[in-house]
Design a protein around this motif. Structure first.
Motif, PDB file in Angstrom:
ATOM      1  N   GLU A 152     -58.803  14.585  -5.446  1.00 15.69           N
ATOM      2  CA  GLU A 152     -58.509  16.016  -5.528  1.00 15.69           C
ATOM      3  C   GLU A 152     -57.201  16.257  -6.257  1.00 15.69           C
ATOM      4  O   GLU A 152     -56.286  15.433  -6.219  1.00 15.69           O
ATOM      5  N   ALA A 153     -57.136  17.401  -6.935  1.00 14.68           N
ATOM      6  CA  ALA A 153     -55.925  17.833  -7.624  1.00 14.68           C
ATOM      7  C   ALA A 153     -55.806  19.341  -7.483  1.00 14.68           C
ATOM      8  O   ALA A 153     -56.783  20.028  -7.149  1.00 14.68           O
ATOM      9  N   LEU A 154     -54.601  19.869  -7.754  1.00 14.66           N
ATOM     10  CA  LEU A 154     -54.389  21.306  -7.617  1.00 14.66           C
ATOM     11  C   LEU A 154     -55.011  22.090  -8.763  1.00 14.66           C
ATOM     12  O   LEU A 154     -55.270  23.277  -8.636  1.00 14.66           O
ATOM     13  N   ALA A 155     -55.251  21.426  -9.882  1.00 16.06           N
ATOM     14  CA  ALA A 155     -55.851  22.082 -11.042  1.00 16.06           C
ATOM     15  C   ALA A 155     -57.242  21.508 -11.288  1.00 16.06           C
ATOM     16  O   ALA A 155     -57.595  20.437 -10.795  1.00 16.06           O
ATOM     17  N   ALA A 156     -58.020  22.215 -12.064  1.00 14.58           N
ATOM     18  CA  ALA A 156     -59.392  21.797 -12.349  1.00 14.58           C
ATOM     19  C   ALA A 156     -59.413  20.525 -13.187  1.00 14.58           C
ATOM     20  O   ALA A 156     -58.516  20.281 -14.009  1.00 14.58           O
ATOM     21  N   PHE A 157     -60.437  19.709 -12.975  1.00 14.25           N
ATOM     22  CA  PHE A 157     -60.674  18.555 -13.829  1.00 14.25           C
ATOM     23  C   PHE A 157     -61.556  18.997 -14.996  1.00 14.25           C
ATOM     24  O   PHE A 157     -62.629  19.573 -14.806  1.00 14.25           O
ATOM     25  N   ASN A 158     -61.107  18.716 -16.225  1.00 16.16           N
ATOM     26  CA  ASN A 158     -61.884  19.082 -17.398  1.00 16.16           C
ATOM     27  C   ASN A 158     -62.777  17.956 -17.901  1.00 16.16           C
ATOM     28  O   ASN A 158     -63.779  18.197 -18.564  1.00 16.16           O
ATOM     29  N   ASP A 159     -62.404  16.702 -17.594  1.00 13.78           N
ATOM     30  CA  ASP A 159     -63.190  15.566 -18.076  1.00 13.78           C
ATOM     31  C   ASP A 159     -62.825  14.344 -17.250  1.00 13.78           C
ATOM     32  O   ASP A 159     -61.740  14.270 -16.659  1.00 13.78           O
ATOM     33  N   GLY A 160     -63.738  13.379 -17.210  1.00  9.66           N
ATOM     34  CA  GLY A 160     -63.495  12.129 -16.501  1.00  9.66           C
ATOM     35  C   GLY A 160     -64.253  10.992 -17.144  1.00  9.66           C
ATOM     36  O   GLY A 160     -65.429  11.152 -17.498  1.00  9.66           O
ATOM     37  N   VAL A 161     -63.593   9.845 -17.315  1.00 14.03           N
ATOM     38  CA  VAL A 161     -64.227   8.689 -17.956  1.00 14.03           C
ATOM     39  C   VAL A 161     -63.793   7.414 -17.256  1.00 14.03           C
ATOM     40  O   VAL A 161     -62.731   7.349 -16.638  1.00 14.03           O
TER      41      VAL A 161
END
Length: 358
Positions: A152-161
């Motif tokens: 989890e993070a406070l900001a949105a995840f835009n991509d993950g690899v």
């Protein structure tokens, strides 16, 4: 003079040694047949009959199948390493795992809480990584079909690899950073920051695992390359005039392709940082994703105009264009591992599979 008479029948005498050889040959045939059956069932041989897409046959591309089931825009797609499955991430808050051969949904991954932004397979194909708009990323076990650990993070995840060795994951976060996590512990092992930007839209690992490229937007529209060990930006390329939505390394790592909201396709020399070629209007209204074929000779792009376009990766020559019936915006494109199938997806909430018709 002796006549030839009737030919005498050939009679084989089977010795003990011949018998042993015959039995052994039969055993080898059985083992070979068993291996073929096993490999086919696991998908290792599933796509070997599909010819790869090349500059010579790209204009024969045809849609061969449509995968349905989603009810909202599909943001990202990924083939499994063996090419038998395709994962699709959607605004309908689900990710679907589909059988490429049959088009049937094998598993619906539920629990993301909100729109799913990206999806990726681990190099061994056993884990799927998904990221969500609310700042939650999940790891899913493909074999047991269960949702596992989360980040989890406070900001949105835009991509993950995943890293090429499968030992780490990188997540592009809406605060202008890329965080690297050790897969076994999910501890943060490195944080990469982008100067003068709050948005990193897409990321890609170099094949050697030592660097990561990212596309940015607002207030800058650039392509950045970070050295992972030092965490420093080692290259910044600024030819785009709008958000960079997609980046992809060539299989040999010598080039990097980027596309953006300005509609441009740019291919960069990784070592020199120079643009090798630029296609000014690859897509009207913006280009949203780019992918290299596994052999590196073809580039595929998709965009706002609903078109899938193929390009010669050496010089940007246009090779082919296909447009789905509804011509709605396409947001994602991917090559199968054997290079014979191209998948596209977007606002139509379906995945189209394209193959060479010859």
């Amino acid at each position: 003079m002796r006549g030839r008479g009737r030919p005498r029948p050939y009679i084989a005498v089977l010795t003990r040694r011949d018998g042993l050889l015959a039995v052994r040959a039969l055993q080898y045939r059985c083992i070979t047949l068993l291996l073929i059956i096993v490999l086919s069932s696991t998908g290792v041989l599933a796509q070997t009959d599909t010819p790869p897409v090349t500059p010579a046959n790209a204009d024969a591309l045809q849609r061969v199948q449509t995968l349905s089931g989603h009810t909202a825009t599909i943001n990202d797609i990924a083939f499994s390493p063996d090419g038998t499955q395709l994962a699709s991430a959607s605004d309908d808050i689900t990710t679907r795992l589909s059988d490429v051969a049959t088009g049937e949904t094998e598993w619906t991954l539920e629990g993301q809480l909100t729109q799913v932004r990206s999806v990726a397979f681990s190099p061994d194909g056993n884990t799927v990584l998904t990221t969500g708009f609310t700042g939650t990323a999940f790891l899913w076990d493909v074999r047991s079909r269960t949702r596992g650990r989360s980040i989890e993070a406070l900001a949105a995840f835009n991509d993950g690899v995943f890293s090429p060795d499968g030992e780490a994951i990188a997540l592009a976060i809406g605060d202008g950073s890329v965080r690297l996590y050790a897969l076994d512990t999910l501890d943060v092992v490195q944080t990469l920051t982008a100067p003068d930007t709050l948005q990193i839209t897409a990321i890609a690992y170099h094949h050697d695992g030592d660097s990561i490229a990212g596309g940015t937007g607002f207030p800058s529209d650039s392509v950045l390359v970070w050295d992972i060990d030092s965490g420093e930006v080692v290259s910044e390329w600024t030819a785009h005039t709008s958000t960079v939505y997609g980046v992809a390394y060539s299989p040999d790592g010598a080039r990097l392709a980027s596309v953006g909201g300005d509609g441009q396709l740019i291919v960069w020399d990784v070592e020199s940082g120079e643009a090798i070629f630029t296609v000014e209007a690859a897509h009207g209204g913006g280009a949203f994703d780019v992918a290299y074929s596994p052999d590196g000779v073809v580039l595929a792009t998709v965009g706002f105009d609903g078109a899938l376009r193929l390009w010669d990766s050496s010089d940007g020559t246009a090779l082919a264009e296909v447009i789905a019936d509804d011509a709605r915006s396409l947001l994602a494109v991917a090559f199968s591992p054997d290079g014979g199938t191209i998948a596209t997806a977007g606002e139509a909430a379906t995945v189209d599979l394209w193959r060479n018709a010859e």
